[in-house]
Motif scaffolding. Structure first.
Motif, short mmCIF file in Angstrom:
data_model
loop_
_atom_site.label_atom_id
_atom_site.label_comp_id
_atom_site.label_asym_id
_atom_site.label_seq_id
_atom_site.Cartn_x
_atom_site.Cartn_y
_atom_site.Cartn_z
N ARG A 156 0.39 -6.50 7.86
CA ARG A 156 -1.06 -6.54 7.63
C ARG A 156 -1.42 -7.66 6.64
O ARG A 156 -2.39 -8.38 6.83
CB ARG A 156 -1.52 -5.19 7.08
N LEU A 157 -0.60 -7.79 5.60
CA LEU A 157 -0.84 -8.84 4.61
C LEU A 157 -0.66 -10.22 5.26
O LEU A 157 -1.51 -11.11 5.10
CB LEU A 157 0.12 -8.67 3.43
N LEU A 158 0.43 -10.38 6.00
CA LEU A 158 0.70 -11.67 6.63
C LEU A 158 -0.39 -12.01 7.65
O LEU A 158 -0.85 -13.15 7.73
CB LEU A 158 2.08 -11.67 7.29
N ALA A 159 -0.81 -11.02 8.42
CA ALA A 159 -1.85 -11.26 9.44
C ALA A 159 -3.15 -11.71 8.76
O ALA A 159 -3.82 -12.62 9.25
CB ALA A 159 -2.08 -10.00 10.27
N TYR A 160 -3.47 -11.11 7.63
CA TYR A 160 -4.70 -11.51 6.94
C TYR A 160 -4.57 -12.95 6.43
O TYR A 160 -5.49 -13.75 6.57
CB TYR A 160 -5.02 -10.54 5.79
N LEU A 161 -3.42 -13.27 5.84
CA LEU A 161 -3.18 -14.64 5.37
C LEU A 161 -3.24 -15.64 6.53
O LEU A 161 -3.81 -16.72 6.39
CB LEU A 161 -1.81 -14.73 4.69
N MET A 162 -2.66 -15.27 7.66
CA MET A 162 -2.63 -16.18 8.81
C MET A 162 -4.03 -16.38 9.40
O MET A 162 -4.37 -17.47 9.82
CB MET A 162 -1.70 -15.62 9.90
N HIS A 163 -4.82 -15.31 9.44
CA HIS A 163 -6.19 -15.45 9.95
C HIS A 163 -7.03 -16.33 9.02
O HIS A 163 -8.01 -16.93 9.45
CB HIS A 163 -6.86 -14.08 10.10
N HIS A 164 -6.66 -16.36 7.74
CA HIS A 164 -7.46 -17.12 6.77
C HIS A 164 -6.63 -18.23 6.15
O HIS A 164 -6.75 -18.52 4.96
CB HIS A 164 -8.00 -16.17 5.69
#
Ligand code: CA
Length: 223
Positions: A156-164
């Motif tokens: 979840r953390l990585l996905a948020y970083l990747m989206h932003h």
């Protein structure tokens, strides 16, 4: 990524909440329109799933109020049966997409992914950065083609970083988008998760911006 679910049918709400959580999102849920409006008004969601027929305040009014007050998060409206009037009214009120009941969960997840992808400016379900790649359909991660096993929260953390990617993300923002409202939030846990991600990814793509937060950036990238 954190999703608000407003649906008053208990069985459907439970099923939706389980499906969305299993796909890697933090989920807040309510069956009441007024509470749903309050949550969407005060918490930063990456997307909302909103039923139209609700006790307290109907879904269209909830949506109209959010939009009037400048709340711009993507909203997927659930309409009863295939009523075209509901769809038109929903889209006019500011819905980004709609889904007629009954629906299959895979379609709901595909629409949810598309809404979040578009609202963060991405064209594809595969997000890439400097050899790191996540497939948001399968919630899977590879580095230079090698699969990396992450826990739900690490993903979840990585996905948020990747989206932003490229943006500096404060710890507060990360906490607000990683956890549901009932979670016991502690900003130190972000540091722990970042440390674990760095170790698992095998390269330091998550840069610490002193006093500001974190940023996904390749080594040597200028701020
Ligand atoms: Ca309903």
């Amino acid at each position: 990524m954190r999703v608000l679910l407003v649906e008053d049918e208990p069985d459907l709400r439970r099923q939706l909440a389980e499906t969305v959580a299993a796909a890697g999102y933090a989920v807040d849920q309510t069956g009441d329109g007024e509470e749903g409006h309050f949550l969407g008004d005060t918490e930063p969601y990456d997307a909302v799933i909103l039923d139209l027929g609700l006790p307290g305040m109907d879904g269209l009014s909830v949506l109209e109020r959010w939009r009037k007050d400048g709340r711009a998060m993507p909203v997927l409206v659930l309409t009863a049966r295939d009523r075209w009037r509901d769809k038109v009214a929903g889209i006019d009120a500011g819905a980004d997409d709609y889904l007629a009941k009954p629906f299959v969960m895979e379609e709901l997840l595909a629409r949810l992914r598309a809404l979040i992808r578009r609202s963060t400016g991405h064209a594809s379900n595969d997000l890439e950065y400097a050899g790191l790649r996540i497939d948001t359909r399968a919630a899977s991660v590879t580095v230079d083609g090698n699969p990396i096993k992450l826990t739900a929260l690490e993903y979840r953390l990585l996905a948020y970083l990747m989206h932003h990617q490229g943006r500096i993300l404060s710890r507060t923002e990360l906490i607000e988008h990683l956890y549901d409202q009932d979670f016991d939030r502690d900003s130190n846990t972000i540091e722990v998760f970042v440390g674990r991600l760095r170790k698992k990814l095998g390269r330091d793509l998550i840069q610490t911006e002193r006093g500001l937060g974190y940023r996904l950036a390749a080594p040597g990238d200028a701020t």
